[in-house]
Design a protein around this motif. Structure first.
Motif, short mmCIF file in Angstrom:
data_model
loop_
_atom_site.label_atom_id
_atom_site.label_comp_id
_atom_site.label_asym_id
_atom_site.label_seq_id
_atom_site.Cartn_x
_atom_site.Cartn_y
_atom_site.Cartn_z
N VAL A 174 -27.01 5.06 6.47
CA VAL A 174 -26.68 4.97 7.90
C VAL A 174 -27.89 4.42 8.65
CG1 VAL A 174 -26.08 6.26 9.98
CG2 VAL A 174 -25.01 6.83 7.80
N THR A 175 -27.65 3.36 9.42
CA THR A 175 -28.74 2.65 10.10
C THR A 175 -28.37 2.47 11.57
OG1 THR A 175 -29.25 1.48 8.07
CG2 THR A 175 -30.09 0.51 10.11
N LEU A 207 -32.74 4.96 12.88
CA LEU A 207 -32.26 5.45 11.59
C LEU A 207 -32.38 4.30 10.60
CD1 LEU A 207 -29.00 7.45 12.47
CD2 LEU A 207 -31.26 8.35 11.91
N ASP A 208 -33.08 4.55 9.51
CA ASP A 208 -33.34 3.48 8.55
C ASP A 208 -32.72 3.87 7.22
OD1 ASP A 208 -34.26 1.37 7.17
OD2 ASP A 208 -36.39 1.79 7.45
N ALA A 209 -31.47 3.46 6.99
CA ALA A 209 -30.77 3.71 5.73
C ALA A 209 -30.87 5.17 5.30
CB ALA A 209 -31.32 2.79 4.64
N VAL A 222 -34.95 18.77 9.45
CA VAL A 222 -36.14 19.00 10.27
C VAL A 222 -36.86 17.69 10.51
CG1 VAL A 222 -37.32 21.22 10.35
CG2 VAL A 222 -36.94 20.12 8.16
N GLY A 223 -37.55 17.64 11.61
CA GLY A 223 -38.31 16.45 11.96
C GLY A 223 -38.74 16.61 13.39
N GLU A 224 -39.76 15.86 13.82
CA GLU A 224 -40.18 16.01 15.20
C GLU A 224 -39.35 15.11 16.10
OE1 GLU A 224 -44.28 15.37 14.64
OE2 GLU A 224 -44.12 13.21 14.60
N SER A 225 -39.55 15.22 17.41
CA SER A 225 -38.76 14.40 18.31
C SER A 225 -39.04 12.93 18.03
CB SER A 225 -39.05 14.75 19.77
OG SER A 225 -40.43 14.97 19.96
N GLY A 226 -37.99 12.13 18.01
CA GLY A 226 -38.15 10.72 17.69
C GLY A 226 -37.98 10.42 16.20
N SER A 227 -37.75 11.47 15.39
CA SER A 227 -37.60 11.24 13.95
C SER A 227 -36.21 10.73 13.61
CB SER A 227 -37.90 12.52 13.18
OG SER A 227 -36.97 13.52 13.53
N GLY A 228 -35.28 10.82 14.55
CA GLY A 228 -33.93 10.29 14.31
C GLY A 228 -32.92 11.34 13.92
N LYS A 229 -33.34 12.62 13.89
CA LYS A 229 -32.42 13.66 13.41
C LYS A 229 -31.24 13.86 14.35
CE LYS A 229 -35.36 17.47 15.09
NZ LYS A 229 -35.98 16.71 16.19
N SER A 230 -31.49 13.81 15.65
CA SER A 230 -30.38 13.96 16.60
C SER A 230 -29.46 12.74 16.58
CB SER A 230 -30.90 14.18 18.02
OG SER A 230 -31.23 15.52 18.20
N MET A 266 -36.87 14.61 7.95
CA MET A 266 -36.84 13.24 8.47
C MET A 266 -38.14 12.92 9.19
SD MET A 266 -33.00 12.54 9.80
CE MET A 266 -33.39 10.82 10.11
N TRP A 267 -38.56 11.67 9.03
CA TRP A 267 -39.78 11.22 9.70
C TRP A 267 -39.62 9.75 10.01
CZ3 TRP A 267 -44.03 8.03 8.13
CH2 TRP A 267 -45.13 8.12 9.00
N ASP A 268 -39.76 9.39 11.26
CA ASP A 268 -39.69 7.99 11.67
C ASP A 268 -38.42 7.31 11.19
OD1 ASP A 268 -40.65 5.82 13.01
OD2 ASP A 268 -41.79 5.04 11.29
N GLY A 269 -37.28 7.99 11.33
CA GLY A 269 -36.00 7.38 11.00
C GLY A 269 -35.64 7.36 9.52
N ARG A 270 -36.49 7.95 8.70
CA ARG A 270 -36.20 7.96 7.26
C ARG A 270 -36.18 9.38 6.73
NH1 ARG A 270 -39.89 3.84 7.54
NH2 ARG A 270 -41.56 5.24 6.92
#
Lengths: 287, 526
Positions: B285-286, B295-297, B311-319, B484-488
């Motif tokens: 999913v991208t 979101l990077d694949a 889990v991930g910080e804000s901006g990690s793409g989890k939401s 998740m971190w930075d969309g991955r």
């Protein structure tokens, strides 16, 4: 910050403040005006009756407490009989433009896209039109008349309603409760009119009341300029024009309708503000 | 140099808000005030800096190094101007709103310096002073020319610290200084504060609802509840052997304590990945917003009845991932398959019975103009269920039936979140997405909601996608966790494995943050 909010007030605080004195007076004035509008023609069926022998009597003359104008018409009777035309038109204009505003503003704010662009540019266009000038031109072309003016003012007053509703809807649309409604796959009409609209009601109603006052002044101005109502009709604006010539013989001929216009407009504004405030407290967070 | 609070009391419009507090803080020592929303800890702080809201006043006395603060004269700006800054300074919670957005960070620090010295500085001296202050909080000199919006949350809070300390106060009050920050930033800010404090011999009052923040970084602790101090003592002693039942409950509910002891709220279900067919499968999913790839694949799989944490910080793409699954955002590429059927992007292809979301903010996720009963009846109606089931739904989430008549404004945050859960369950979805659903709640309420979710999973067999920035919370309830971190996706696996053997560097950081491990211990004992 949150700590203060929670312990500062009880979880549920019903705001049942007493009616402010200014609003109470304004409500009283408006109630009188509504009564006069409803029954004025019954109380004084021949308010516009001319009596050449009683031409331009000063206030305090026997049988004419506020005197008469140059055609011998009783100032008090004309003022009471003119209430209907002063109130009905503005109220219809305000309600009409409110309905237009709610429908078009909600569509523009919720649907966005081309519909929003179309509606927003349309309001920009209308806002560029000077209200009184347009009314004078249209009356000139179409022969004028009370209901033509009403229809025209509904259209010309609608941009402010559309913009205000649109802004309110935009603000509400971003809230999670709207997304929750979308998660339930509710129809867009249900989301717009069941979920969003009740949350912008206070804006809509406050603006509608403001519009009643604006429209009252606009109507009176048009009648004053001679393009509103037909000559010989009981109307405050008309009365103002007719009274100008005899201002020094009978000042009441001018000041009575003028004061009535100002008083009703101010009272409508006061009541409108108060209603808006009350409405915005329904469902408000206790913060 | 000692700070003394003598019978400090806060009175509000409806009586006593905070009962008399006595405390002594030595130079270089930290006093922690802990408690939940409404306990009076923020009011106490505000009374010490003379910022009580209208209608509130303080009695008692506060002295800093022998000088009395004008605490009883909250509105007297002239008296406070001499005391604030020089004696006492306040550090606020939210670095996103506590700095003026239209001024450069350096100017905001310089104002405090000039106000404290009572004179204007020359351009050069000013620049030099600001750079010194920035260096103290480990920020490069170029930050002086930056506007707050150009900095990350952690950097902004450092600027706020520099501004608060620029007047060289003897007492610093830090009100939830890290609550608005990501887990990985929290520890850094706290350690920084601790280091500066020891260097300057600064007395600190640290206010927090988070025991993890208090542990190891404070010397004394006051536990507050309903405006009263219920327990006090040396931090290590109180946390190790709490006497008051409230303190004990607070410690038990704390996800960090649970993370250290390994306690869980939900049973970790047997690893069903072997033969059970997955309920939800996301593949590659991208999604990009403009030029930014959020979101990077991303791959994700959820078994029926499983609780999967992200889990991930804000901006990690989890939401964003959750919103793509829910159809509230349209993914650019990739596939989302639910129960064997591929779902097209967008809400139009979804039905309410597939998945529902419980959002983060309980204050805006319920329509304020609708009664609780109407909200639930509408959600039931969507699934063709009768409004007469409203009491059953309320009971399911542990609320009394008479709540149906109330409006959201009459409910507490935790109660609202229960209503939001009931609404989400009404269409009997197969997947419940909880997007930071407990992040805005106090720890004890948080624990209650987590227990509710675990029970619903057991009773209804519903699968839950649980999203949080705090690994400590996720590990209490999730069977598997995806980091998740930075969309991955950088790491995924059963919860205990990821926690015990984090493979990725970022995961190790999150695990450390979850345990609130810190570099500079306060007393060496903890």
């Amino acid at each position: 910050m949150s700590d203060i909010r929670v312990i500062g007030v009880a979880p549920v605080r019903r705001r049942r403040r007493r009616l402010p004195i200014g609003v109470a007076i304004a409500l009283g004035v408006l109630a009188l005006a509504v009564l006069a509008a409803a029954f004025g023609k019954l109380i004084f069926p021949d308010a516009m009756h001319q009596d050449i022998l009683a031409s331009t009597l000063p206030p305090g003359s026997p049988g004419h407490p506020l005197g008469t104008d140059e055609l011998g018409r009783d100032i008090l009777q004309m003022a009471v009989a003119g209430t209907a035309s002063a109130l009905v038109g503005p109220v219809i204009v305000a309600i009409g433009s409110m309905l237009l505003g709610v429908v078009m503003g909600t569509l523009a704010g919720y649907e966005r896209g081309w519909l929003d662009t179309l509606i927003s540019r349309w309001t920009d266009l209308l806002l560029a039109v000077p209200v009184l000038l347009a009314a004078i031109v249209v009356s000139g072309v179409m022969g004028g008349g009370y209901w033509v003016t009403v229809a025209l003012l509904i259209v010309l007053f609608s941009p402010s309603d559309i913009r205000i509703v649109r802004a309110g809807v935009l603000e509400q649309s971003a809230r999670p409760y709207i997304e929750a409604a979308q998660m339930l796959s509710l129809s867009r009409w249900r989301v717009m009119f069941r979920h969003i609209l009740p949350n912008v009601t206070s804006l809509v109603v406050t603006n509608m009341m403001l519009n009643v006052a604006f429209a009252l002044v606009a109507f009176s101005s048009l009648s004053f300029l001679g393009v509103g109502v037909a000559p010989g009709t009981a109307d405050w604006g008309r009365q103002l024009t007719d009274g100008r010539a005899i201002m020094f013989q009978n000042p009441a001929a001018v000041f009575v309708p003028a004061l009535l216009i100002v008083a009703v407009a101010v009272c409508v504004n006061l009541v409108g503000d108060w209603i808006g405030q009350r409405l915005s407290q329904v469902g408000e967070e206790v913060r | 140099m000692t700070v003394l609070l003598s019978a400090l009391t806060v009175l509000g419009p409806s009586g006593t808000m905070v009962e008399p507090i006595d405390a002594e803080i030595a130079p270089g020592a930290t006093l922690a005030l802990i408690g939940e929303s409404g306990s009076g800890k923020t009011l106490t702080a505000k009374s010490i800096v003379g910022l009580l809201p209208r209608g509130f006043r303080a009695t008692g006395a506060v002295s800093v190094a022998g000088q009395d603060l004008p605490v009883t004269r909250a509105g007297d700006d002239a008296a406070w101007r001499r005391a604030r800054g020089r004696s006492v300074s306040l550090l606020l919670q939210d670095p996103f709103t506590s700095l003026t957005p239209v001024h450069r960070c350096g100017d905001q620090i310089a104002w405090t310096i000039e106000a404290a010295q009572g004179r204007r500085l020359t351009r050069g001296a000013r620049r030099k002073a600001v750079e010194e202050r920035l260096a103290e909080v480990n920020l490069p000199a170029r930050v002086a020319d930056a506007f707050p919006h150009e900095l990350s949350g952690g950097m902004r809070q450092r600027v706020a610290i520099a501004a608060a300390l620029a007047s060289d106060p003897q007492l610093l009050i830090a009100d939830e200084p890290t609550t608005a920050l990501d887990a990985s930033n929290q520890a850094e800010i706290l350690d920084l504060l601790r280091r500066i404090q020891l260097e300057r011999r600064l007395s600190v009052i640290l206010i927090s609802h988070d025991l993890g923040v208090v542990r190891g970084r404070t010397d004394q602790v006051l536990v507050m509840r309903d405006g009263k101090v219920v327990e006090r003592g040396a931090t290590a002693a109180v946390l190790a052997a709490p006497e008051h039942p409230y303190t004990r409950a607070l410690i038990e509910a704390d996800p960090v304590v649970a993370a250290r002891t390994g306690a869980r709220i939900a049973e970790e279900s047997a690893d069903g990945s072997a033969e059970v067919e997955a309920l939800l499968v996301c593949e590659r999913v991208t999604k990009a917003f403009g030029a930014r790839t959020v979101l990077d694949a991303v791959d994700l799989s959820i078994a029926p009845g499983a609780i999967v944490g992200i889990v991930g910080e804000s901006g990690s793409g989890k939401s964003t991932l959750a919103r793509c699954i829910a159809g509230l955002e349209r993914e650019d590429a990739g596939s989302i398959v639910l129960g064997g059927a591929a779902l097209a992007a967008g809400r139009a292809s979804r039905t309410p019975g597939q998945m529902q979301i419980v959002f983060q903010d309980p204050y805006s996720s319920l329509n304020p103009m609708m009664s609780i009963g109407a909200i639930l009846a509408e959600a039931l109606g969507v699934a063709g269920r009768e409004a007469s089931e409203v009491p059953t739904m309320l009971e399911m989430v542990g609320l009394p039936a008479e709540f149906a008549r109330k409006r959201p404004a009459e409910l507490s945050g935790g109660q609202r979140q229960r209503v939001a859960i009931a609404r989400a369950l009404a269409p009997e979805p197969r997947l419940l997405i909880c997007d930071e659903s407990v992040s805005a709640l106090d720890v004890s309420v948080q624990a209650d909601i987590l227990a509710l979710l675990a029970r619903l999973r057991d009773e209804l067999g519903i699968a839950i996608l649980f999203i949080s920035h705090d690994l400590a919370v996720v590990r209490m309830i999730a069977d598997t966790v995806t980091v998740m971190w930075d969309g991955r996706v950088v790491e995924a696996g059963p919860c205990h494995e990821v926690l015990e053997h984090p493979a990725h560097e970022y995961t190790r950081l999150l695990v450390a943050a979850a345990m609130r491990e810190n570099a500079v211990p306060a007393d060496g004992k903890d």
